[in-house]
Design an enzyme around this catalytic site. Sequence first.
Site, PDB file in Angstrom:
ATOM      1  N   HIS A  70       0.825  -1.221   0.000  1.00  0.00           N
ATOM      2  CA  HIS A  70       0.000   0.000   0.000  1.00  0.00           C
ATOM      3  C   HIS A  70       0.856   1.267   0.000  1.00  0.00           C
ATOM      4  O   HIS A  70       0.317   2.366  -0.132  1.00  0.00           O
ATOM      5  CB  HIS A  70      -0.936   0.029   1.209  1.00  0.00           C
ATOM      6  CG  HIS A  70      -1.990  -1.026   1.191  1.00  0.00           C
ATOM      7  ND1 HIS A  70      -2.872  -1.182   0.143  1.00  0.00           N
ATOM      8  CD2 HIS A  70      -2.311  -2.008   2.091  1.00  0.00           C
ATOM      9  CE1 HIS A  70      -3.688  -2.197   0.400  1.00  0.00           C
ATOM     10  NE2 HIS A  70      -3.369  -2.727   1.564  1.00  0.00           N
TER      11      HIS A  70
ATOM     12  N   ASP B 218      -4.425 -12.867   3.173  1.00  0.00           N
ATOM     13  CA  ASP B 218      -5.693 -12.413   3.753  1.00  0.00           C
ATOM     14  C   ASP B 218      -6.895 -12.739   2.864  1.00  0.00           C
ATOM     15  O   ASP B 218      -8.014 -12.309   3.135  1.00  0.00           O
ATOM     16  CB  ASP B 218      -5.638 -10.919   4.123  1.00  0.00           C
ATOM     17  CG  ASP B 218      -4.910 -10.064   3.113  1.00  0.00           C
ATOM     18  OD1 ASP B 218      -4.637 -10.552   1.998  1.00  0.00           O
ATOM     19  OD2 ASP B 218      -4.604  -8.898   3.430  1.00  0.00           O
TER      20      ASP B 218
ATOM     21  N   ASP C  61      -2.408 -10.439  -2.499  1.00  0.00           N
ATOM     22  CA  ASP C  61      -3.034  -9.982  -1.257  1.00  0.00           C
ATOM     23  C   ASP C  61      -4.512  -9.672  -1.537  1.00  0.00           C
ATOM     24  O   ASP C  61      -4.869  -9.271  -2.649  1.00  0.00           O
ATOM     25  CB  ASP C  61      -2.305  -8.722  -0.765  1.00  0.00           C
ATOM     26  CG  ASP C  61      -2.751  -8.258   0.613  1.00  0.00           C
ATOM     27  OD1 ASP C  61      -2.027  -8.540   1.582  1.00  0.00           O
ATOM     28  OD2 ASP C  61      -3.819  -7.608   0.718  1.00  0.00           O
TER      29      ASP C  61
HETATM   30  C1  SP5 Z   1      -1.106  -5.135   3.988  1.00  0.00           C
HETATM   31  C2  SP5 Z   1      -2.590  -5.180   4.194  1.00  0.00           C
HETATM   32  O1  SP5 Z   1      -3.181  -6.250   4.084  1.00  0.00           O
HETATM   33  N1  SP5 Z   1      -3.216  -4.056   4.572  1.00  0.00           N
HETATM   34  C3  SP5 Z   1      -4.622  -4.017   4.790  1.00  0.00           C
HETATM   35  C4  SP5 Z   1      -5.095  -2.796   5.481  1.00  0.00           C
HETATM   36  C5  SP5 Z   1      -6.564  -2.848   5.779  1.00  0.00           C
HETATM   37  N2  SP5 Z   1      -6.932  -1.940   6.798  1.00  0.00           N
HETATM   38  C6  SP5 Z   1      -8.304  -1.556   6.920  1.00  0.00           C
HETATM   39  C7  SP5 Z   1      -9.198  -2.717   7.165  1.00  0.00           C
HETATM   40  C8  SP5 Z   1     -10.647  -2.342   7.080  1.00  0.00           C
HETATM   41  C9  SP5 Z   1     -11.458  -3.582   7.271  1.00  0.00           C
HETATM   42  N3  SP5 Z   1     -12.815  -3.450   6.908  1.00  0.00           N
HETATM   43  C10 SP5 Z   1     -13.609  -4.482   7.499  1.00  0.00           C
HETATM   44  C11 SP5 Z   1     -14.442  -5.243   6.533  1.00  0.00           C
HETATM   45  C12 SP5 Z   1     -14.775  -6.589   7.123  1.00  0.00           C
HETATM   46  N4  SP5 Z   1     -15.853  -7.212   6.411  1.00  0.00           N
HETATM   47 ZN    ZN Z   2      -4.145  -7.129   2.559  1.00  0.00          ZN
END
Ligand code: SP5
Ligand code: ZN
Length: 350
Positions: free
Chosen positions: A165, A290, A201
Amino acid sequence: MFTIYTEDHRLHNGKEEFHRGKMEECFECPRRAELIIQNIRELGWKVDEPKRQVDLSALYRIHQPRYLSFLQTVYEQWQRVLIREEIEEKIDAMPHVWSCRGLRQIEPKNIYGKLGYYSFDAATPITAGTWQAIIAAVRTVLTAQQFIQSGTIASFALTRPPGHHAGSDFFGGYCFCNNAAIAAEAFLQSGAKRVAILDVDYHHGNGTQQIFYHRNDVLFISLHGDPAEAYPYFLGYRDETGEGVGKGFNVNYPLPLNTDWEQYRTSLLDALNIIETYRPEVLVISLGVDTYEDDDISDFCIAMHEFNEMGSLLAQMNLPTLFVMEGGYYEEVGTAVTNVLTGFDQAKHT
Ligand code: SP5
Ligand code: ZN
């Protein structure tokens, strides 16, 4: 699979991120890398420390010098503000305001302004040891890159913080410096003409896309949750294909929520075909796991054993391959990673 790892990642140790309208415990934590290295050690794979004297020039080619100075000094500046405001609690540095359409893009002097200027979310806290951990991750990926450069067929850089990112001058999504992009640049510096980065990812590799969008010496392909529905939302659509000489060298596969392995596989095979046509000398995999069905922050449905097949499909490219750790936020994260790498290794040996 030969792995590069250092405990220095622990120095980046954010407390909380902004999630669902409140501060919650960070998903991206030292424990993630510890779970992964534990699985790797159980399998008896060779693990090396990153080399101290590795050449960092690729880092300075990928990221703007003023962004790197900001990262290096931001926590000191932050600490001075806390002291001035007589706050004794150790609080992580975190942005709370950003420039959007119609506002200016001028770097403010103020620390809160700077944090917003160089970032895109409030989920990526900066701690006292963040810079040291960032540099340790860069050394990790560059050491793994060197081994491939000198003939090792594949290696795994167990990087933390992750990188995909992070753009040339912004952080977010738990990422500060783009480890995969830095490795790609290092391959080019040591003579490669074409490098492919495949990002598996769950989240779109918005930083990697931004970095290489105008270039044709790095093909960037990402499979991810459709940005209309999934973080990081503001990039990753199919019609983003690159610009200028980079036209055609950026490929996005936005996939619907609840995508399962069968659907994923179809897009992955398509992506691998494009890579084959490009004829890169090396393949860099942004390895986020993920996409797992029980990941805490994602919405794909890949089962644990299906990661083996992912690895074996990647091996069929028959390219020197550098795996770079990205996301994965659950207890079995180490199993998912070693399943991909085992699938890759086994396909190589058959
Ligand atoms: C490296 C990487 O995998 N970064 C990911 C960053 C995500 N951060 C914000 C997550 C927001 C999650 N939203 C929840 C939805 C669940 N259904
Ligand atoms: Zn991710």
